[in-house]
Design an enzyme around this catalytic site. Structure first.
Site, PDB file in Angstrom:
ATOM      1  N   ASP A  94       2.092   5.040  -0.227  1.00 19.20           N
ATOM      2  CA  ASP A  94       1.468   6.252   0.285  1.00 19.20           C
ATOM      3  C   ASP A  94       1.272   7.303  -0.807  1.00 19.20           C
ATOM      4  O   ASP A  94       1.732   7.147  -1.947  1.00 19.20           O
ATOM      5  CB  ASP A  94       2.335   6.856   1.390  1.00 19.20           C
ATOM      6  CG  ASP A  94       2.313   6.041   2.667  1.00 19.20           C
ATOM      7  OD1 ASP A  94       1.347   5.280   2.867  1.00 19.20           O
ATOM      8  OD2 ASP A  94       3.257   6.169   3.466  1.00 19.20           O
TER       9      ASP A  94
ATOM     10  N   ARG B  54       0.843  -1.197   0.000  1.00 20.04           N
ATOM     11  CA  ARG B  54       0.000   0.000   0.000  1.00 20.04           C
ATOM     12  C   ARG B  54       0.876   1.244   0.000  1.00 20.04           C
ATOM     13  O   ARG B  54       1.173   1.821   1.063  1.00 20.04           O
ATOM     14  CB  ARG B  54      -0.920   0.004   1.228  1.00 20.04           C
ATOM     15  CG  ARG B  54      -1.886  -1.166   1.277  1.00 20.04           C
ATOM     16  CD  ARG B  54      -2.697  -1.119   2.564  1.00 20.04           C
ATOM     17  NE  ARG B  54      -3.618  -2.253   2.651  1.00 20.04           N
ATOM     18  CZ  ARG B  54      -4.424  -2.470   3.689  1.00 20.04           C
ATOM     19  NH1 ARG B  54      -4.407  -1.645   4.721  1.00 20.04           N
ATOM     20  NH2 ARG B  54      -5.228  -3.517   3.704  1.00 20.04           N
TER      21      ARG B  54
ATOM     22  N   ARG C 139      11.269   5.863   4.128  1.00 22.56           N
ATOM     23  CA  ARG C 139      11.469   7.314   4.103  1.00 22.56           C
ATOM     24  C   ARG C 139      12.117   7.812   5.397  1.00 22.56           C
ATOM     25  O   ARG C 139      12.917   8.752   5.387  1.00 22.56           O
ATOM     26  CB  ARG C 139      10.143   8.018   3.844  1.00 22.56           C
ATOM     27  CG  ARG C 139       9.637   7.827   2.421  1.00 22.56           C
ATOM     28  CD  ARG C 139       8.180   8.246   2.278  1.00 22.56           C
ATOM     29  NE  ARG C 139       7.984   9.619   2.710  1.00 22.56           N
ATOM     30  CZ  ARG C 139       6.778  10.152   2.952  1.00 22.56           C
ATOM     31  NH1 ARG C 139       5.692   9.414   2.828  1.00 22.56           N
ATOM     32  NH2 ARG C 139       6.675  11.413   3.323  1.00 22.56           N
TER      33      ARG C 139
ATOM     34  N   TYR D  72      12.548  -1.568  -2.499  1.00 20.19           N
ATOM     35  CA  TYR D  72      12.287  -0.146  -2.749  1.00 20.19           C
ATOM     36  C   TYR D  72      13.573   0.552  -3.172  1.00 20.19           C
ATOM     37  O   TYR D  72      14.673   0.178  -2.764  1.00 20.19           O
ATOM     38  CB  TYR D  72      11.761   0.531  -1.481  1.00 20.19           C
ATOM     39  CG  TYR D  72      10.310   0.244  -1.174  1.00 20.19           C
ATOM     40  CD1 TYR D  72       9.301   1.093  -1.640  1.00 20.19           C
ATOM     41  CD2 TYR D  72       9.947  -0.859  -0.420  1.00 20.19           C
ATOM     42  CE1 TYR D  72       7.977   0.845  -1.353  1.00 20.19           C
ATOM     43  CE2 TYR D  72       8.618  -1.127  -0.126  1.00 20.19           C
ATOM     44  CZ  TYR D  72       7.633  -0.265  -0.597  1.00 20.19           C
ATOM     45  OH  TYR D  72       6.317  -0.527  -0.318  1.00 20.19           O
TER      46      TYR D  72
END
Length: 273
Positions: free
Chosen positions: A52, A50, A198, A111
């Site tokens: 963001d 999911r 992040r 990622y």
């Protein structure tokens, strides 16, 4: 009912994230509308992650169940046609084996975070990379990133509203390297906490600036306190690049085991695969 695995690429800037929402645009809603447009079916797709608001993907994976069998290339082409003009594209479609689930069959998610490290403002990369003016030491950032590798309590590096049951995760790999004027951070794990990547990248930026050393990263990690985290990197530079899956035979056996448990008299009504 055939199940299709879709590998998806999207520009996250116009969306409130992957997950469908009542009053905001989402990637999930775009794909579901596209499926309905070509098949006439109301579907709910399942995604591997999911992402963001503003986060991008070059290798997101989802699955969709259809009532009839279509050639995989037809499914891909039809969805791509009906996704227009939204910046969402199906890169590959494949009919899958019984038991496959885009989320629960995944064994690793990867990622990439892109920092454009230069003084001039961004033009083509605006919204697609984090603009950092100060000269970053990518080697120092890589060395510090190794403190995150392994099994840890990542309380410091997750959002305060993270819904995961446990803050503990196992990070398989974390690389930071320079590529021209870009500093690239790449990490892989079975799963991540909300805002974890992040948060880690934002703290590593402090290392690249010379404000933190590897010891400061370790100290923040061991603090298990969100207040010990550095500034959170913006969504602009984050991309879900790849999802890896367990072998088909494992999925098939797990499905059979689950069906057997459901058929047993003592089975729980809400047993899950």
């Amino acid at each position: 009912m055939p199940r299709y695995k879709l590998t998806v690429e999207y520009d996250g800037r116009p969306f409130s994230g992957w997950q469908r929402q009542a009053n905001a645009p989402s990637v999930q809603a775009v794909i579901e509308r596209a499926v309905r447009a070509f098949s006439g079916e109301e579907v709910t797709i399942g995604g591997a992650g999911r992402t963001d608001t503003g986060v991008h993907a070059t290798g997101q994976v989802c699955h969709v169940d259809l009532s009839r069998t279509w050639p995989a290339r037809t499914v891909m082409g039809a969805i791509n046609f009906h996704c227009q003009p939204a910046p969402v594209i199906v890169l590959d479609a494949e009919e899958m084996h019984e038991g496959f689930d885009a989320r629960f069959s995944a064994i690793r998610r990867s990622y990439r975070y892109r920092i454009q490290n230069r003084v001039p403002p961004l033009t083509h990369q605006r919204g697609l990379a984090w603009h950092v003016k100060s000269d970053l030491d990518a080697d120092a950032m890589h060395a510090a990133a190794q403190e995150f590798v392994g099994h840890h309590d990542f309380t410091t590096f997750r959002h305060t509203r993270c819904q995961a049951k446990s803050p503990e995760k196992t990070l398989d790999e974390f690389r930071v390297y320079r590529e021209g004027e870009f500093v690239i951070a790449e990490c892989s794990s079975r799963s991540f906490l909300h805002n974890q990547v992040r948060s880690m990248v934002g703290s590593l930026r402090l290392v690249g600036d010379g404000k933190w050393g590897p010891g400061d990263v370790t100290k923040a990690l061991k603090a298990r306190d969100r207040n010990a985290c550095g500034p959170v990197a913006p969504a602009d530079g984050l991309y879900l690049t790849r999802v890896d899956y367990r072998p088909a035979e494992v999925d098939i056996q797990l499905k059979k085991d689950w069906q057997a448990r459901k058929a047993a008299p003592e089975a729980e009504d809400d047993a899950e695969l």
